[in-house]
Design an enzyme around this catalytic site. Structure first.
Site, PDB file in Angstrom:
ATOM      1  N   LYS A  44      45.520  15.617 -17.564  1.00 57.91           N
ATOM      2  CA  LYS A  44      45.650  16.528 -16.602  1.00 57.91           C
ATOM      3  C   LYS A  44      46.619  15.453 -15.514  1.00 57.91           C
ATOM      4  CE  LYS A  44      42.943  17.035 -12.927  1.00 57.91           C
ATOM      5  NZ  LYS A  44      41.978  17.640 -11.808  1.00 57.91           N
ATOM      6  N   ARG A 143      39.121  20.889   1.313  1.00 64.22           N
ATOM      7  CA  ARG A 143      39.482  19.399   0.712  1.00 64.22           C
ATOM      8  C   ARG A 143      40.568  18.905   1.749  1.00 64.22           C
ATOM      9  NH1 ARG A 143      39.623  19.396  -5.657  1.00 64.22           N
ATOM     10  NH2 ARG A 143      40.014  17.213  -5.101  1.00 64.22           N
ATOM     11  N   SER A 190      43.930   8.745  -3.089  1.00 65.67           N
ATOM     12  CA  SER A 190      44.987   8.341  -3.380  1.00 65.67           C
ATOM     13  C   SER A 190      45.926   9.343  -3.847  1.00 65.67           C
ATOM     14  CB  SER A 190      44.814   7.501  -4.909  1.00 65.67           C
ATOM     15  OG  SER A 190      44.556   8.448  -5.800  1.00 65.67           O
ATOM     16  N   ASP A 333      36.054   9.506 -11.699  1.00 69.14           N
ATOM     17  CA  ASP A 333      35.946  11.044 -12.656  1.00 69.14           C
ATOM     18  C   ASP A 333      34.937  10.489 -13.698  1.00 69.14           C
ATOM     19  OD1 ASP A 333      37.283  12.535 -10.963  1.00 69.14           O
ATOM     20  OD2 ASP A 333      39.041  12.605 -12.444  1.00 69.14           O
ATOM     21  N   ARG A 364      29.820  15.818  -5.839  1.00 68.96           N
ATOM     22  CA  ARG A 364      28.971  15.480  -6.984  1.00 68.96           C
ATOM     23  C   ARG A 364      27.978  14.604  -6.814  1.00 68.96           C
ATOM     24  NH1 ARG A 364      35.061  14.576 -10.171  1.00 68.96           N
ATOM     25  NH2 ARG A 364      34.961  16.792 -10.844  1.00 68.96           N
ATOM     26  N   LYS A 430      38.976  24.636 -16.063  1.00 68.68           N
ATOM     27  CA  LYS A 430      39.796  23.958 -15.166  1.00 68.68           C
ATOM     28  C   LYS A 430      40.493  22.737 -15.765  1.00 68.68           C
ATOM     29  CE  LYS A 430      39.370  22.128 -10.363  1.00 68.68           C
ATOM     30  NZ  LYS A 430      40.225  21.089 -10.162  1.00 68.68           N
TER      31      LYS A 430
END
Ligand code: DC
Length: 680
Positions: A44, A143, A190, A333, A364, A430
């Site tokens: 992605k 966000r 980042s 991730d 998360r 997603k």
């Protein structure tokens, strides 16, 4: 099944994965060891970076193994709005570049829930020929983007926040970037740095960024950005404390997107936890994708990794994984998949330097803590760490928080323990719309990984331990102990009958008028929290143990209408806990949860029960004989009533506790849980 192809792109709305393709809930099948090769979707991160470079380049680029998922469709949608032209040809995507002349979009640019798109497009819009508005989903609006806007301002752009401070929607004036020197706060993401780097070649001057406090979080993603920019002919440089981006123009090229290393985490962990083996083709050993470092983490946990050219094979240990302590700062991730692997490891695991997980698609760390605990795993999240220790892991209904990685990671847990149900599995679209189908290729014999659970009120899909039996057999003590050991909530349904009896006694209606009594029971509110029975929000734990309440509860529990109301409350209570619980009563295995995975019927010889009851009734003047008589009377009433009489379910395991200690009974039940879980 072939990988899904990019659909024809409609210029005025993002073409998202059809959410109706997915059910609301999916039950995962526990399967044997994986053994297969999987061609993963494209990365992605690399796809979205390459799409932007190709759109800015002067000429036609061809991208292969482009990821087709919501986040990349959103990126393509925005680039098309800004004047790019993106079309698919078979498995590849052709991009007609704009030569750096982006056109302002008259309609707002919808970045949906895509973080990379939000940040990259906001920076790119500064070099468009007029103003654009950028907006996203409610979660995306929360966000952060303020740090990016601040740096764009100091590089000469004109940007304005239209909503809450530091978030979307924003208005970007366009008209170009001046470039030059600027400080950027890259402590939280980042993507701010990558966003500016990707647009900066088109600034009026060379750009030099200095990281505030010398900190750049998730540095490898910026390395990926530089790698893609370099492939498109612009040579930016990353230093310890900053980066330099020269003026330049992207060249149109043929670009092969590397498979997604974040996606690789899932088949790799599937092999690790099932003692299986998986081969993933298409990676470079020196890949800039930091998530590939999960290979090192899994090696430390006991897996074997082998490279053959561009293929990597991972084999899980035959005798179980080991816990690890590891800094996951470079591969945030991968944390979700590693956390699930840790749930099946011996020893504890501590994942550190993961504070930015709190601002991803979901919080998360909190989500992992909650959902792992539902499965009986000891999980604890701190501000920037997560610790995980395996327990007696069992199935549960998993909430996914609109977070694709939660859905994918917990699906893996379901490959090992039965009874895992994933809520809202469609959120995988997603980044990996064909996740469930692709996972099926990991078994040579094929077969389903997931299916829609039977719409049965959900009773078949959870871990319900039903503990029935007469009074004084030790149900409550044992049930509490079992719940404790399984890390499950405990429900004493007898307390509901007692609370209902108290409500009727207090109401002073005629206790023999079944209609009025049922009315009172129906109108009261019941809850059970941490072992405390609440009647209309009042703690009635002591009141319901009084002898007159005990006696009337037994009589009341004969009334069918009363049972119906209370059974409804009991099922709803378990549902609110996520569908798994240790539930004790008289009719749990037969009526309340007839599909409970584990059913226990505990008994004890009458004289033993009378002695135990006497021990509970410390302030009672009753003789042992009297207690025995009352127990016997209640037993008879409980067993002979028409509705839900006390009897053992045919598939219940009988445990006579007369000569057993409490711990022995608990161990016996846990043994049964282990066997039934493994066999279902
Ligand atoms: O378990 P206990 O003594 O607290 O239960 C109180 C009364 O409620 C008892 O007479 C049996 C009845 N009861 C019932 O009929 N069904 C249940 N599931 C639980 C209790």
């Amino acid at each position: 099944m072939p990988r899904r192809r990019l659909r024809d792109l409609v210029p005025d709305s993002p073409v998202m994965e059809d959410p109706t393709r997915f059910p609301d809930r999916m039950r995962i099948h526990s399967r044997g060891p994986v053994d297969g090769t999987l061609d993963l979707p494209g990365s992605k991160s690399l796809t979205n970076r390459a799409l932007l470079c190709a759109t800015l380049a002067d000429g036609t680029s061809t991208l292969t193994r482009v990821l087709d998922a919501d986040d990349t469709r959103v990126m393509i949608h925005c680039l098309t709005r800004l004047g790019g032209s993106v079309t698919k040809t078979g498995e590849t995507v052709t991009v007609q570049g704009t030569g750096g002349s982006l056109h302002a979009s008259p309609q707002p640019l919808d970045v949906a829930a895509s973080g990379t798109t939000a940040r990259f497009i906001t920076a790119a819009a500064t070099i468009a020929d007029g103003p654009s508005i950028i907006d996203g989903t409610p979660r995306m609006r929360r966000r952060p983007i303020g740090e990016l806007l601040a740096t764009l301002l100091s590089l000469g752009a004109d940007v304005e926040v239209l909503g809450e401070e530091g978030g979307l929607p924003v208005r970007v004036a366009g008209g170009g970037l001046a470039g030059g020197h600027a400080v950027i706060d890259a402590r939280r993401s980042s993507q701010f740095v990558s966003a500016i780097a990707l647009a900066a070649p088109y600034a009026a001057r060379d750009t030099s960024l200095e990281f505030r406090d010398g900190v750049l979080v998730s540095r490898p993603y910026v390395e990926s950005t530089i790698e893609v920019m370099r492939a498109f002919g612009v040579h930016a440089e990353l230093h310890q404390k900053g980066m330099q981006v020269p003026r330049g123009e992207y060249q149109p090229i043929l670009y092969e997107v590397e498979p997604d290393a974040s996606a690789a985490a899932y088949p790799l962990v599937a092999a690790a936890i099932t003692a299986g083996s998986v081969t993933l083709p298409g990676f470079r050993r020196d890949s800039s994708q930091a998530d590939l470092a999960i290979l090192d983490v899994l090696t430390a946990m006991g897996c074997r990794v082998e490279w053959t050219g561009s293929e990597v094979t991972l084999t899980g240990p035959a005798h179980g994984l080991q816990g690890v302590e590891v800094d996951m700062g470079r591969m945030p991730d991968a944390v979700l998949a590693v956390a699930v692997a840790a749930a099946f490891a011996t020893g504890s695991t501590r994942l550190t330097n993961v504070s930015n997980l709190r601002i991803k698609e979901s919080d998360r760390l909190a989500a992992l803590e909650t959902e792992l605990r539902k499965m009986g795993v000891e999980a604890e999240a701190g501000p920037d760490w997560l610790s995980v220790r395996s327990g007696l892991v069992h199935g549960a209904e998993i909430d996914t928080y609109e977070d694709h990685r939660m859905a994918m990671a917990f699906t893996l847990a379901g490959l090992v323990v039965p009874g895992v149900v994933i809520r809202d599995p469609g959120c995988v679209a997603k980044t990996w719309p064909t996740f469930f189908e692709d996972l099926e290729r990991l078994w040579p014999e094929g077969g389903r990984v997931a299916r829609v659970p039977a719409e049965d009120g959900g009773t078949t899909t959870r871990l319900v331990v039903a503990i029935d039996g007469p009074g004084g057999a030790g149900k409550t003590t044992v049930s509490r102990g079992v719940a404790d050991r399984l890390n499950l909530p405990h429900l004493d349904t007898g307390a509901f009958y007692r609370a209902a009896a108290l409500a009727v006694i207090r109401s002073e209606v005629d206790p023999d008028d079944a209609g009025l009594v049922a009315e009172v029971v129906r109108n009261a509110e019941y809850d059970y929290r941490d072992g405390v029975m609440l009647l209309d929000d009042e703690d009635v734990n002591d009141a319901i143990r009084r002898p007159e309440v005990t006696s009337y509860a037994s009589k009341l529990s004969v009334v069918a209408a009363v049972r119906e109301v209370l059974v409804g409350h009991q099922r709803a209570w378990v549902e609110r806990q996520g569908g798994s619980a240790v539930v004790e009563g008289r009719d749990i295995g037969t009526v309340v949860f007839p599909d409970a995975l584990v059913k226990i019927f505990i008994t004890a010889r009458p004289e033993v029960r009378a002695i135990r009851r006497a021990g509970e009734l410390t302030d009672s003047a009753e003789s042992l004989a009297g207690i025995a008589l009352e127990l016997e009377r209640r037993d008879r009433r409980d067993s002979t009533r028409k509705t839900s009489p006390l009897r053992s379910a045919p598939d219940a395991v009988a445990v006579d506790t007369s000569d057993m200690t409490i711990d022995e009974v608990i161990d016996r039940i846990l043994e049964e849980v282990g066997q039934r879980s493994a066999g279902s």
